[in-house]
Design a protein around this motif. Structure first.
Motif, PDB file in Angstrom:
ATOM      1  N   PHE A   1       0.830  -1.201   0.000  1.00  6.79           N
ATOM      2  CA  PHE A   1       0.000   0.000   0.000  1.00  6.79           C
ATOM      3  C   PHE A   1       0.866   1.253   0.000  1.00  6.79           C
ATOM      4  CE2 PHE A   1      -2.939  -3.142   2.030  1.00  6.79           C
ATOM      5  CZ  PHE A   1      -3.753  -3.282   0.910  1.00  6.79           C
ATOM      6  N   ASP A   2       1.989   1.172   0.698  1.00  5.08           N
ATOM      7  CA  ASP A   2       2.901   2.320   0.678  1.00  5.08           C
ATOM      8  C   ASP A   2       3.364   2.606  -0.749  1.00  5.08           C
ATOM      9  OD1 ASP A   2       2.718   2.697   3.409  1.00  5.08           O
ATOM     10  OD2 ASP A   2       4.497   1.496   3.852  1.00  5.08           O
ATOM     11  N   ARG A   3       3.691   1.562  -1.495  1.00  2.32           N
ATOM     12  CA  ARG A   3       4.140   1.747  -2.882  1.00  2.32           C
ATOM     13  C   ARG A   3       3.012   2.308  -3.744  1.00  2.32           C
ATOM     14  NH1 ARG A   3       7.270   3.566  -6.421  1.00  2.32           N
ATOM     15  NH2 ARG A   3       7.624   2.323  -8.267  1.00  2.32           N
ATOM     16  N   ALA A   4       1.807   1.821  -3.547  1.00  3.96           N
ATOM     17  CA  ALA A   4       0.659   2.336  -4.302  1.00  3.96           C
ATOM     18  C   ALA A   4       0.459   3.816  -4.020  1.00  3.96           C
ATOM     19  CB  ALA A   4      -0.596   1.556  -3.947  1.00  3.96           C
ATOM     20  N   LEU A   5       0.649   4.209  -2.767  1.00  8.26           N
ATOM     21  CA  LEU A   5       0.455   5.610  -2.401  1.00  8.26           C
ATOM     22  C   LEU A   5       1.611   6.484  -2.887  1.00  8.26           C
ATOM     23  CD1 LEU A   5      -1.099   5.079   1.119  1.00  8.26           C
ATOM     24  CD2 LEU A   5      -2.242   5.948  -0.939  1.00  8.26           C
ATOM     25  N   GLU A   6       2.802   5.882  -3.028  1.00  7.51           N
ATOM     26  CA  GLU A   6       3.902   6.632  -3.652  1.00  7.51           C
ATOM     27  C   GLU A   6       3.553   6.956  -5.095  1.00  7.51           C
ATOM     28  OE1 GLU A   6       7.805   4.834  -3.573  1.00  7.51           O
ATOM     29  OE2 GLU A   6       7.555   4.318  -1.448  1.00  7.51           O
ATOM     30  N   LEU A   7       2.997   5.965  -5.779  1.00  6.87           N
ATOM     31  CA  LEU A   7       2.649   6.154  -7.187  1.00  6.87           C
ATOM     32  C   LEU A   7       1.445   7.080  -7.361  1.00  6.87           C
ATOM     33  CD1 LEU A   7       3.082   2.457  -8.372  1.00  6.87           C
ATOM     34  CD2 LEU A   7       4.601   4.394  -8.865  1.00  6.87           C
ATOM     35  N   ASN A   8       0.494   6.988  -6.434  1.00  6.90           N
ATOM     36  CA  ASN A   8      -0.711   7.813  -6.548  1.00  6.90           C
ATOM     37  C   ASN A   8      -1.221   8.145  -5.148  1.00  6.90           C
ATOM     38  OD1 ASN A   8      -3.120   9.064  -7.075  1.00  6.90           O
ATOM     39  ND2 ASN A   8      -4.004   7.378  -8.255  1.00  6.90           N
ATOM     40  N   PRO A   9      -0.790   9.269  -4.579  1.00  7.62           N
ATOM     41  CA  PRO A   9      -1.214   9.643  -3.223  1.00  7.62           C
ATOM     42  C   PRO A   9      -2.704   9.965  -3.116  1.00  7.62           C
ATOM     43  CG  PRO A   9       0.602  11.038  -3.994  1.00  7.62           C
ATOM     44  CD  PRO A   9       0.193  10.180  -5.128  1.00  7.62           C
ATOM     45  N   ALA A  10      -3.392  10.093  -4.242  1.00  4.86           N
ATOM     46  CA  ALA A  10      -4.823  10.400  -4.223  1.00  4.86           C
ATOM     47  C   ALA A  10      -5.678   9.140  -4.338  1.00  4.86           C
ATOM     48  CB  ALA A  10      -5.161  11.365  -5.367  1.00  4.86           C
ATOM     49  N   LEU A  11      -5.059   7.971  -4.206  1.00  7.10           N
ATOM     50  CA  LEU A  11      -5.794   6.714  -4.325  1.00  7.10           C
ATOM     51  C   LEU A  11      -6.452   6.375  -2.988  1.00  7.10           C
ATOM     52  CD1 LEU A  11      -6.461   4.378  -6.257  1.00  7.10           C
ATOM     53  CD2 LEU A  11      -4.361   3.259  -5.475  1.00  7.10           C
ATOM     54  N   GLY A  12      -7.696   6.799  -2.830  1.00 11.09           N
ATOM     55  CA  GLY A  12      -8.420   6.621  -1.569  1.00 11.09           C
ATOM     56  C   GLY A  12      -8.520   5.183  -1.126  1.00 11.09           C
ATOM     57  N   GLU A  13      -8.713   4.289  -2.081  1.00 12.31           N
ATOM     58  CA  GLU A  13      -8.841   2.864  -1.749  1.00 12.31           C
ATOM     59  C   GLU A  13      -7.587   2.344  -1.042  1.00 12.31           C
ATOM     60  OE1 GLU A  13      -9.511   4.327  -4.611  1.00 12.31           O
ATOM     61  OE2 GLU A  13     -11.447   3.633  -5.376  1.00 12.31           O
ATOM     62  N   ALA A  14      -6.418   2.814  -1.460  1.00  9.23           N
ATOM     63  CA  ALA A  14      -5.174   2.378  -0.823  1.00  9.23           C
ATOM     64  C   ALA A  14      -5.068   2.908   0.604  1.00  9.23           C
ATOM     65  CB  ALA A  14      -3.964   2.830  -1.652  1.00  9.23           C
ATOM     66  N   TRP A  15      -5.510   4.150   0.825  1.00  6.36           N
ATOM     67  CA  TRP A  15      -5.505   4.694   2.191  1.00  6.36           C
ATOM     68  C   TRP A  15      -6.404   3.845   3.097  1.00  6.36           C
ATOM     69  CZ3 TRP A  15      -2.034   8.026   3.837  1.00  6.36           C
ATOM     70  CH2 TRP A  15      -1.420   8.882   2.929  1.00  6.36           C
ATOM     71  N   ILE A  16      -7.543   3.443   2.575  1.00  8.44           N
ATOM     72  CA  ILE A  16      -8.487   2.641   3.370  1.00  8.44           C
ATOM     73  C   ILE A  16      -7.891   1.271   3.685  1.00  8.44           C
ATOM     74  CG2 ILE A  16     -10.728   1.465   3.273  1.00  8.44           C
ATOM     75  CD1 ILE A  16     -11.666   4.066   1.696  1.00  8.44           C
ATOM     76  N   GLU A  17      -7.300   0.638   2.689  1.00 11.92           N
ATOM     77  CA  GLU A  17      -6.689  -0.671   2.936  1.00 11.92           C
ATOM     78  C   GLU A  17      -5.516  -0.543   3.908  1.00 11.92           C
ATOM     79  OE1 GLU A  17      -8.024  -3.543   2.092  1.00 11.92           O
ATOM     80  OE2 GLU A  17      -9.626  -2.404   1.146  1.00 11.92           O
ATOM     81  N   HIS A  18      -4.799   0.552   3.814  1.00 12.63           N
ATOM     82  CA  HIS A  18      -3.707   0.826   4.759  1.00 12.63           C
ATOM     83  C   HIS A  18      -4.276   0.972   6.180  1.00 12.63           C
ATOM     84  CE1 HIS A  18       0.271   1.777   5.916  1.00 12.63           C
ATOM     85  NE2 HIS A  18       0.225   3.087   5.810  1.00 12.63           N
TER      86      HIS A  18
END
Length: 194
Positions: A1-18
């Motif tokens: 999830f950290d890598r996903a958020l590095e690539l796209n910090p606006a990805l809400g789904e990744a914040w939720i899974e985190h």
């Protein structure tokens, strides 16, 4: 999830899974809120957040959150099932629970978990044994191997005074402890203990 958020910090789904992985409730709440702010139409995110709130003993907020999820995704019967569970556990709202379960079944009349949950309510909280038996029989017809439906059917049949049906519904594939209540019903303490 950290890598996903590095690539796209606006990805809400990744914040939720985190947030789901966070051990600190304060941190988790912040992550959930950020994720839902970025992805306000992510129904699954609201489900996860509602479950978090419920575990944190914030039932009212959990109910509001699962209601929001149902508004976003009104054709997902599992959302009604979760909402019904929250109502039953927090408010003992049998009528509200059963109404929501019937809404879930209107969407998918063959959902075994919803059939079982409504059958349990009709049996345990309303004393409507015949209605409960019909519902649990539908659940078994949909998924004959799902043990929770068969063990609930056993209990309903015993309350209806039909020990033969209770024995028959268990079949041979369930573990011996599933037969314990039948032994107790028969007054056979030795068999129940075994």
């Amino acid at each position: 999830f950290d890598r996903a958020l590095e690539l796209n910090p606006a990805l809400g789904e990744a914040w939720i899974e985190h947030a789901r992985l966070a051990r600190d409730p304060v941190k988790a709440e912040g992550l959930y809120r950020k994720g839902l702010e970025l992805a306000p139409n992510y129904g699954t995110g609201y489900v996860h957040y509602a479950s978090f709130l419920f575990r944190e003993s914030r039932a009212g907020e959990a109910i509001d959150t699962i209601t929001r999820a149902s508004q976003i995704d009104p054709l997902t019967p599992e959302l009604y099932q979760i909402h019904a569970f929250f109502l039953m556990v927090t408010r003992s709202d049998v009528a509200g629970h059963d109404r929501l379960m019937r809404e879930a079944l209107a969407i998918n009349p063959r959902l075994p978990s919803s059939l079982r949950q409504l059958a349990q309510s009709r049996w345990e909280y309303s004393g409507e044994f015949a209605d409960a038996a019909q519902l649990i029989e539908r659940a078994i017809a949909v998924d004959p191997k799902w043990a929770p439906s068969r063990t609930l059917a056993r209990d309903i049949y015993l309350d209806l005074g039909d020990a033969a049906a209770a024995v028959a519904v268990l079949g041979d594939s369930l573990p011996p402890d599933a037969r314990m209540e039948i032994a107790q019903y028969d007054g056979d303490r030795r068999r129940a203990a075994a």
